[in-house]
Motif scaffolding. Sequence first.
Motif, short mmCIF file in Angstrom:
data_model
loop_
_atom_site.label_atom_id
_atom_site.label_comp_id
_atom_site.label_asym_id
_atom_site.label_seq_id
_atom_site.Cartn_x
_atom_site.Cartn_y
_atom_site.Cartn_z
N ILE A 4 1.19 -0.04 -7.22
CA ILE A 4 1.24 -0.82 -6.64
C ILE A 4 0.24 -0.36 -5.46
O ILE A 4 -0.51 0.01 -5.43
CB ILE A 4 2.38 0.64 -5.85
CG1 ILE A 4 3.22 0.78 -6.77
CG2 ILE A 4 2.67 -0.50 -4.89
CD1 ILE A 4 4.92 1.20 -6.48
N ARG A 5 -0.43 -1.55 -4.99
CA ARG A 5 -0.93 -1.32 -4.18
C ARG A 5 -0.85 -2.33 -2.60
O ARG A 5 0.17 -3.11 -3.25
CB ARG A 5 -2.08 -2.87 -4.50
CG ARG A 5 -3.01 -2.47 -5.85
CD ARG A 5 -3.23 -3.72 -6.71
NE ARG A 5 -4.23 -4.43 -6.23
CZ ARG A 5 -5.88 -4.52 -5.48
NH1 ARG A 5 -6.05 -2.92 -6.03
NH2 ARG A 5 -5.93 -5.05 -5.24
N GLY A 6 -1.63 -1.68 -2.04
CA GLY A 6 -0.88 -2.14 -0.41
C GLY A 6 -1.88 -1.43 0.45
O GLY A 6 -2.53 -1.32 0.25
N VAL B 275 -1.93 2.80 -4.30
CA VAL B 275 -3.47 2.43 -3.97
C VAL B 275 -3.79 1.58 -2.74
O VAL B 275 -3.26 0.53 -2.61
CB VAL B 275 -4.46 2.08 -5.14
CG1 VAL B 275 -5.46 1.78 -4.82
CG2 VAL B 275 -4.27 2.47 -6.71
N PHE C 256 3.79 3.79 2.95
CA PHE C 256 2.76 2.36 2.86
C PHE C 256 3.24 1.48 2.48
O PHE C 256 4.66 1.65 2.07
CB PHE C 256 2.70 3.25 1.37
CG PHE C 256 1.17 2.95 0.29
CD1 PHE C 256 0.30 3.49 0.50
CD2 PHE C 256 1.41 1.06 -0.19
CE1 PHE C 256 -0.62 2.62 -0.47
CE2 PHE C 256 0.42 0.73 -1.32
CZ PHE C 256 -0.73 1.03 -0.83
N LYS C 257 2.62 0.67 2.85
CA LYS C 257 2.67 -1.31 2.98
C LYS C 257 2.54 -1.81 1.72
O LYS C 257 1.43 -2.19 1.72
CB LYS C 257 2.26 -1.34 4.11
CG LYS C 257 2.80 -2.66 3.84
CD LYS C 257 2.18 -3.84 5.22
CE LYS C 257 2.23 -5.62 5.00
NZ LYS C 257 1.86 -5.90 6.51
N VAL D 121 1.76 -4.36 -1.20
CA VAL D 121 1.39 -5.99 -0.77
C VAL D 121 2.56 -6.69 -2.55
O VAL D 121 2.03 -7.58 -2.48
CB VAL D 121 -0.30 -5.95 -0.63
CG1 VAL D 121 -0.45 -7.12 -1.25
CG2 VAL D 121 -0.56 -5.71 0.37
N GLU D 122 1.76 -6.16 -3.52
CA GLU D 122 1.93 -6.40 -5.04
C GLU D 122 1.92 -4.97 -5.16
O GLU D 122 1.74 -3.51 -5.22
CB GLU D 122 0.71 -7.04 -5.55
CG GLU D 122 -0.52 -6.41 -5.42
CD GLU D 122 -1.53 -7.45 -6.99
OE1 GLU D 122 -0.85 -7.54 -7.41
OE2 GLU D 122 -2.67 -6.39 -6.37
#
Lengths: 144, 144
Positions: free
Chosen positions: A134-136, A97, B125-126, B128-129
């Motif tokens: 997964i967020r980023g 996401v 995609f990067k 972050v968490e």
Amino acid sequence: MNDGEIKYKNYLHSKGQKFTPERQIILKEVLALAHHFDVDELYERLRRKGHRVSRATIYRTLPSLVENKIIKEAVRCQDNITKYEYIFGHDHHDHIVCIKCGKIYEFKNEQIEKLQEITCKGYKFKPVEHRLGIRGYCQKCRRG
Amino acid sequence: MNDGEIKYKNYLHSKGQKFTPERQIILKEVLALAHHFDVDELYERLRRKGHRVSRATIYRTLPSLVENKIIKEAVRCQDNITKYEYIFGHDHHDHIVCIKCGKIYEFKNEQIEKLQEITCKGYKFKPVEHRLGIRGYCQKCRRG
DNA sequence: TATCTAATTGTAATTCAGTCTCAATTGCAA
DNA sequence: TTGCAATTGAGACTGAATTACAATTAGATA
């Protein structure tokens, strides 16, 4: 009536609740949706099709569809809107996401699934479900 | 200044932002909190200690602490409040949760982490968490 | 050290997803 | 057909989160 409708009707009956036209309309539309959706999208779609179901009823119906495992709450997205996701009859998948624009990629990685199983075995744990998000930042937003 | 403060100050500096007293106070308190918290809890704690930092500033600061990986948004809880969780200096871990007795195992699997990174790369995609939770039955409860 | 300016702050107003109230309606069991 | 508990829609309400704006300030520069 299709499988989903029968499942939901039985579920409602078992709780002394009614399979109303509104609930049937909402369910039908939810089953027709292939992907993620939120209350507003659902409301607009129904409206376009000429169904006049109130937002309040949608807000009241979706949680019971969650409890009946026809849909589930999806990963938290950028704006704080609750998104739902069809699960009845669909394969499991995980999510990536974008924190900034809210874009959602769905993916499934068999190796990850396998490693989870192995991990659970190590704890003598019997998994029922899992959720991986997964967020980023997506390609576009990481530049900004 | 401790590691967390240095890390945050550098981060702010790199973005042309300022390490204000308010941000320092918020960060100090967050670092002192061992567990989950929400904006209101943090606000009250600061207030009790005599710090007059406004809610608006807290709301503005926490997302930047998330981006700096000092905290992260915790799992969505029942009421729709955003909860945060301290992560700086703590090892990342995933969770295995027993649906029946509530027992939580923490685990970390480097291979799974690696596979996630590879997946993200595929989408450019990067990350972050990420959050991985497995729900099911523990050894004791699966027998019951 | 003084100056300058963009960043930041607090206050209060605003937004808006989601919930709740209540009168009118309706599904459904008897 | 009747009775009633469940349900609905409209709109008021709630409260977390955001934002506008004027005053303040961190920190770079001279």
